[in-house]
Design a protein around this motif. Structure first.
Motif, short mmCIF file in Angstrom:
data_model
loop_
_atom_site.label_atom_id
_atom_site.label_comp_id
_atom_site.label_asym_id
_atom_site.label_seq_id
_atom_site.Cartn_x
_atom_site.Cartn_y
_atom_site.Cartn_z
N VAL A 95 0.76 -1.22 -0.08
CA VAL A 95 -0.22 -0.22 0.13
C VAL A 95 0.48 1.46 -0.01
O VAL A 95 0.63 2.57 -0.23
N ILE A 96 1.85 1.34 0.49
CA ILE A 96 2.92 2.24 0.79
C ILE A 96 3.86 2.39 -0.77
O ILE A 96 4.13 3.66 -1.12
N ASP A 97 3.72 1.02 -1.37
CA ASP A 97 4.46 1.29 -2.11
C ASP A 97 3.20 2.20 -3.31
O ASP A 97 4.37 2.38 -3.88
N ASN A 98 2.29 1.92 -3.14
CA ASN A 98 1.34 2.24 -4.35
C ASN A 98 0.97 4.09 -4.25
O ASN A 98 1.49 4.49 -5.21
N GLU A 100 3.62 5.93 -2.71
CA GLU A 100 4.80 6.14 -3.69
C GLU A 100 4.73 6.19 -5.14
O GLU A 100 5.20 7.37 -5.22
N ARG A 101 4.20 5.44 -5.66
CA ARG A 101 4.09 5.08 -7.14
C ARG A 101 2.54 6.26 -7.88
O ARG A 101 3.24 7.14 -8.44
N GLY A 102 2.19 6.42 -6.74
CA GLY A 102 1.20 7.52 -7.74
C GLY A 102 1.47 8.66 -6.67
O GLY A 102 1.13 9.72 -8.07
N LEU A 103 2.08 9.49 -6.19
CA LEU A 103 2.67 10.38 -5.94
C LEU A 103 3.59 10.46 -7.02
O LEU A 103 4.12 12.20 -7.27
N ASP A 104 4.38 9.68 -7.73
CA ASP A 104 5.05 10.29 -8.20
C ASP A 104 5.15 10.11 -9.30
O ASP A 104 5.50 10.94 -10.11
N ALA A 105 3.79 9.85 -9.55
CA ALA A 105 3.37 10.13 -11.63
C ALA A 105 2.59 10.77 -11.57
O ALA A 105 2.05 11.82 -12.78
N VAL A 106 1.81 11.86 -10.41
CA VAL A 106 1.09 13.31 -10.02
C VAL A 106 2.53 13.71 -11.25
O VAL A 106 3.57 14.19 -10.73
N ALA A 107 1.43 14.45 -12.25
CA ALA A 107 2.34 16.22 -12.86
C ALA A 107 3.00 16.94 -12.33
O ALA A 107 2.58 17.46 -11.16
N LEU A 126 -0.01 7.94 7.21
CA LEU A 126 0.40 6.48 6.94
C LEU A 126 1.85 6.37 7.94
O LEU A 126 2.27 5.36 8.62
N MET A 127 2.71 6.91 7.19
CA MET A 127 4.61 6.72 7.57
C MET A 127 3.95 7.52 8.76
O MET A 127 5.25 6.66 9.82
N SER A 128 3.56 8.35 9.23
CA SER A 128 3.63 8.80 10.77
C SER A 128 3.06 7.26 12.31
O SER A 128 3.99 6.91 12.91
N VAL A 129 2.75 7.06 11.11
CA VAL A 129 1.89 5.76 12.25
C VAL A 129 3.09 4.44 11.86
O VAL A 129 3.44 3.92 13.19
N PHE A 130 3.60 3.79 10.99
CA PHE A 130 4.71 2.60 10.93
C PHE A 130 5.56 3.45 11.56
O PHE A 130 6.08 2.60 12.38
N GLU A 131 6.28 4.96 11.33
CA GLU A 131 7.96 5.14 13.00
C GLU A 131 6.77 5.40 14.32
O GLU A 131 8.17 4.33 14.87
N ASP A 132 5.78 5.04 14.59
CA ASP A 132 5.07 5.38 15.63
C ASP A 132 5.90 3.46 16.10
O ASP A 132 5.06 3.27 17.80
N LEU A 133 4.87 2.46 15.69
CA LEU A 133 5.11 1.09 15.40
C LEU A 133 6.17 0.42 15.55
O LEU A 133 6.64 -0.53 15.60
N MET A 170 15.84 -0.21 -5.70
CA MET A 170 14.66 -0.45 -6.88
C MET A 170 13.14 -1.23 -6.18
O MET A 170 12.12 -0.76 -6.75
N GLN A 171 13.42 -1.48 -5.08
CA GLN A 171 12.36 -1.59 -3.95
C GLN A 171 12.55 -1.16 -2.44
O GLN A 171 13.61 -1.40 -1.98
N LYS A 172 12.54 -0.57 -2.14
CA LYS A 172 12.56 -0.27 -0.74
C LYS A 172 12.27 -0.93 0.32
O LYS A 172 11.69 -1.83 0.46
N GLY A 173 13.47 -1.44 1.45
CA GLY A 173 13.38 -2.06 2.13
C GLY A 173 12.67 -1.52 3.17
O GLY A 173 12.66 -0.01 3.60
N TYR A 174 11.99 -2.64 4.64
CA TYR A 174 11.44 -1.55 6.22
C TYR A 174 12.72 -2.49 6.98
O TYR A 174 12.43 -3.54 6.68
N MET A 175 12.84 -1.78 7.63
CA MET A 175 13.00 -2.38 9.48
C MET A 175 11.33 -2.05 10.01
O MET A 175 11.54 -1.48 10.65
N TYR A 176 11.44 -3.54 11.11
CA TYR A 176 10.74 -3.29 12.30
C TYR A 176 11.06 -3.36 13.40
O TYR A 176 12.21 -4.57 13.58
N LYS A 177 11.76 -2.46 13.94
CA LYS A 177 12.46 -2.52 15.36
C LYS A 177 13.38 -2.85 14.91
O LYS A 177 14.47 -2.08 13.61
#
Length: 190
Positions: A95-98, A100-107, A126-133, A170-177
């Motif tokens: 969902v986050i990837d989509n 980002e892709r959508g925001l990058d595609a905006v003219a 959404l990113m703020s919630v992810f950071e809090d988690l 090519m695709q972001k990686g994520y860490m949980y804790k």
């Protein structure tokens, strides 16, 4: 008569001596009985003290086992929570990837529209919630390739970069804790 008196006196002395011996034997028997009783009491006391020490040792061991089990259970509960959270968070990463892709595609001319700004706000929230988690994006580009963090999908010959350096993410990686939630898909220079 003297002889009779001497005999009587000797008989009296003998009786007194016999009585003294009997008294002494009675005292000795009494003191032997008392010492036997004291020995029995001392043995009983020592036996009770040994039992107390044994029970105390068993109690302390049981309490230590209980404390270890409590700590182990708490640790396992945290691990189960983290494992469950990682499963849910991993499913939200596309969902986050989509977003980002959508925001990058905006003219460029449409970036000021209310719709795009609303989508950007939702993405930031959404990113703020992810950071809090405890979820954070990994920075891979320009760093040395690490198989624990990165998934190399392409190898390129590039003189500008050194060996085993990530050229492109090519695709972001994520860490949980402290755990890898998703490996970064990267292009690596040989």
């Amino acid at each position: 008569m003297r002889k009779e008196e001497n005999i009587k006196e000797e008989a009296k002395n003998a009786e007194e001596t016999a009585e003294n011996i009997e008294e002494q034997e009675t005292k000795d028997d009494t003191s032997k009985e008392e010492s036997k009783e004291e020995t029995k009491e001392a043995d009983k006391t020592a036996e009770l003290e040994a039992q107390i020490a044994d029970w105390k040792d068993k109690y302390q061991r049981l309490m230590a086992e209980f404390e270890n089990a409590r700590k182990r259970t708490a640790k396992e509960a945290v691990q189960r929570y983290d494992l469950g959270a990682m499963g849910v968070l991993e499913k939200l990463l596309p969902v986050i990837d989509n977003f980002e892709r959508g925001l990058d595609a905006v003219a460029e001319e449409d970036k000021d529209s209310a719709f795009v700004q609303g989508i950007q706000q939702i993405y930031k929230q959404l990113m703020s919630v992810f950071e809090d988690l405890g979820v954070s994006a990994m920075e891979a580009e320009g760093k040395e390739f690490d198989a624990n963090l990165h998934n190399a999908v392409l190898h390129v010959e590039d003189e500008q970069y050194g060996d085993n350096i990530v050229v492109e993410e090519m695709q972001k990686g994520y860490m949980y804790k402290e755990n890898v939630l998703r490996h970064s898909m990267v292009k690596v220079a040989n």
